[in-house]
Design a protein around this motif. Sequence first.
Motif, mmCIF file in Angstrom:
data_model
loop_
_atom_site.group_PDB
_atom_site.id
_atom_site.type_symbol
_atom_site.label_atom_id
_atom_site.label_comp_id
_atom_site.label_asym_id
_atom_site.label_seq_id
_atom_site.Cartn_x
_atom_site.Cartn_y
_atom_site.Cartn_z
ATOM 1 N N PHE A 5 -5.555 -0.848 -7.595
ATOM 2 C CA PHE A 5 -4.117 -0.782 -7.804
ATOM 3 C C PHE A 5 -3.631 -1.759 -8.874
ATOM 4 O O PHE A 5 -2.565 -1.553 -9.470
ATOM 5 C CB PHE A 5 -3.364 -1.088 -6.499
ATOM 6 N N ASN A 6 -4.365 -2.829 -9.103
ATOM 7 C CA ASN A 6 -3.892 -3.938 -9.943
ATOM 8 C C ASN A 6 -3.416 -3.530 -11.338
ATOM 9 O O ASN A 6 -2.358 -3.991 -11.791
ATOM 10 C CB ASN A 6 -4.979 -5.008 -10.063
ATOM 11 N N PRO A 7 -4.144 -2.674 -12.064
ATOM 12 C CA PRO A 7 -3.698 -2.349 -13.433
ATOM 13 C C PRO A 7 -2.380 -1.580 -13.490
ATOM 14 O O PRO A 7 -1.770 -1.495 -14.563
ATOM 15 C CB PRO A 7 -4.854 -1.482 -13.981
ATOM 16 N N TYR A 8 -1.946 -1.036 -12.354
ATOM 17 C CA TYR A 8 -0.768 -0.152 -12.358
ATOM 18 C C TYR A 8 0.476 -0.799 -11.744
ATOM 19 O O TYR A 8 1.589 -0.325 -11.972
ATOM 20 C CB TYR A 8 -1.087 1.142 -11.598
ATOM 21 N N GLU A 9 0.301 -1.850 -10.965
ATOM 22 C CA GLU A 9 1.411 -2.380 -10.175
ATOM 23 C C GLU A 9 2.579 -2.876 -11.028
ATOM 24 O O GLU A 9 3.734 -2.762 -10.627
ATOM 25 C CB GLU A 9 0.912 -3.499 -9.260
ATOM 26 N N SER A 10 2.275 -3.419 -12.198
ATOM 27 C CA SER A 10 3.356 -3.931 -13.050
ATOM 28 C C SER A 10 4.250 -2.806 -13.583
ATOM 29 O O SER A 10 5.362 -3.062 -14.059
ATOM 30 C CB SER A 10 2.781 -4.731 -14.217
ATOM 31 N N ARG A 11 3.768 -1.566 -13.489
ATOM 32 C CA ARG A 11 4.535 -0.432 -13.999
ATOM 33 C C ARG A 11 5.338 0.276 -12.910
ATOM 34 O O ARG A 11 6.031 1.262 -13.184
ATOM 35 C CB ARG A 11 3.591 0.559 -14.693
ATOM 36 N N CYS A 12 5.231 -0.213 -11.671
ATOM 37 C CA CYS A 12 6.037 0.360 -10.588
ATOM 38 C C CYS A 12 7.507 -0.018 -10.789
ATOM 39 O O CYS A 12 7.822 -1.096 -11.308
ATOM 40 C CB CYS A 12 5.554 -0.160 -9.228
ATOM 41 N N ARG A 13 8.384 0.858 -10.356
ATOM 42 C CA ARG A 13 9.820 0.629 -10.538
ATOM 43 C C ARG A 13 10.300 -0.609 -9.764
ATOM 44 O O ARG A 13 11.123 -1.384 -10.269
ATOM 45 C CB ARG A 13 10.595 1.858 -10.059
ATOM 46 N N PHE A 14 9.776 -0.804 -8.559
ATOM 47 C CA PHE A 14 10.238 -1.903 -7.710
ATOM 48 C C PHE A 14 9.184 -3.005 -7.633
ATOM 49 O O PHE A 14 7.999 -2.727 -7.413
ATOM 50 C CB PHE A 14 10.551 -1.398 -6.305
ATOM 51 N N GLN A 15 9.620 -4.246 -7.782
ATOM 52 C CA GLN A 15 8.728 -5.383 -7.593
ATOM 53 C C GLN A 15 8.357 -5.466 -6.107
ATOM 54 O O GLN A 15 9.209 -5.319 -5.234
ATOM 55 C CB GLN A 15 9.410 -6.680 -8.034
ATOM 56 N N GLY A 16 7.088 -5.692 -5.830
ATOM 57 C CA GLY A 16 6.639 -5.693 -4.439
ATOM 58 C C GLY A 16 6.469 -4.306 -3.863
ATOM 59 O O GLY A 16 6.421 -4.140 -2.637
ATOM 60 N N CYS A 17 6.375 -3.309 -4.709
ATOM 61 C CA CYS A 17 6.183 -1.913 -4.271
ATOM 62 C C CYS A 17 4.944 -1.806 -3.382
ATOM 63 O O CYS A 17 3.873 -2.337 -3.711
ATOM 64 C CB CYS A 17 6.041 -1.009 -5.492
ATOM 65 N N MET A 18 5.072 -1.139 -2.247
ATOM 66 C CA MET A 18 3.945 -0.954 -1.332
ATOM 67 C C MET A 18 3.175 0.336 -1.625
ATOM 68 O O MET A 18 2.197 0.654 -0.943
ATOM 69 C CB MET A 18 4.442 -0.947 0.111
ATOM 70 N N HIS A 19 3.625 1.106 -2.600
ATOM 71 C CA HIS A 19 2.921 2.314 -3.052
ATOM 72 C C HIS A 19 2.825 3.374 -1.957
ATOM 73 O O HIS A 19 1.827 4.084 -1.839
ATOM 74 C CB HIS A 19 1.517 1.962 -3.553
#
Length: 310
Positions: free
Chosen positions: A258-272
Amino acid sequence: MRGKIIRGVGGFYYVHARDGMVYECRAKGIFRKEKVKPLVGDDVEISILDEQERTGNVDRLLPRKNMLLRPAAANVDQAMVVFALTHPKPNLNLLDRFLILMNRQQIQVIICFNKTDLADEEQVRSLGQIYGDCGCEVCFVSAAQSEGLAEMRTLLEAKTTVLAGPSGVGKSSLTNCFLSEEHMETGEISRKIDRGKHTTRHTELLLLKPYTKDEYNIRNEVEERASCNSYILDTPGFSSLYIQDIEYEELKDYFCEFNPYESRCRFQGCMHLKEPDCAVKEAVEKGEIHRARYESYVLLAEELKGRRKY
């Protein structure tokens, strides 16, 4: 004399000493007074009480570089979790739980899939894809046919390796491929002085036999040397693992895909999970993160979230 505790049973500690012998030792009272318990894997100083009977006292624990809680052991370099490709079919959710527990204790993991002789190429390919980006070394072997053992052996050299996995996956067969003659002697000593049958209930360090170029047909130049510091930490088989010590919000941190993609999630702390504009879920849909790993994550997240309610 210095040595390493390879087994602890009923207040006795069996120490593999620098002279190559195994001594049955008691811990001095100072340990009980200071509420310190020696562990399998501890490097210790011992005093010999009887050379012929090979008995002694544990006088001092040397500094530990780490300590595992499950299994209780010290000075572990890495873990190898063994699953069968078939017979029994691998429980990937159980495997993922083990990866999380070792990751939490900052122990590097090797994933070993045994019984390649009973599986087809598609099974091997599929599991290679699922765990190819999980941050672990993955190896495929057949203990029965001695396939892949040379490569696996190089991963164990000069390390103390925790060996774990469910029952019936071939851990004992794999272990027997690498045991030293010294351990066979140790086994005889242990059987002679044991106070009961403990072999399947207790954690034990097993000494590996020397690694040589000729024996395993390794092409690169490797000097023949005694593997006096290469051990396998044998543990009882497990059928379930609980991750109750992990917080719901931190679970995603143990899935390194998940690490390479988390910075591109709309919400910080996104639980996916149900969040919109989640880059991790988009990566799953595109096949960039394997769906099997993501589905395992979802199951674990639901388990932790449900437990938190109570």
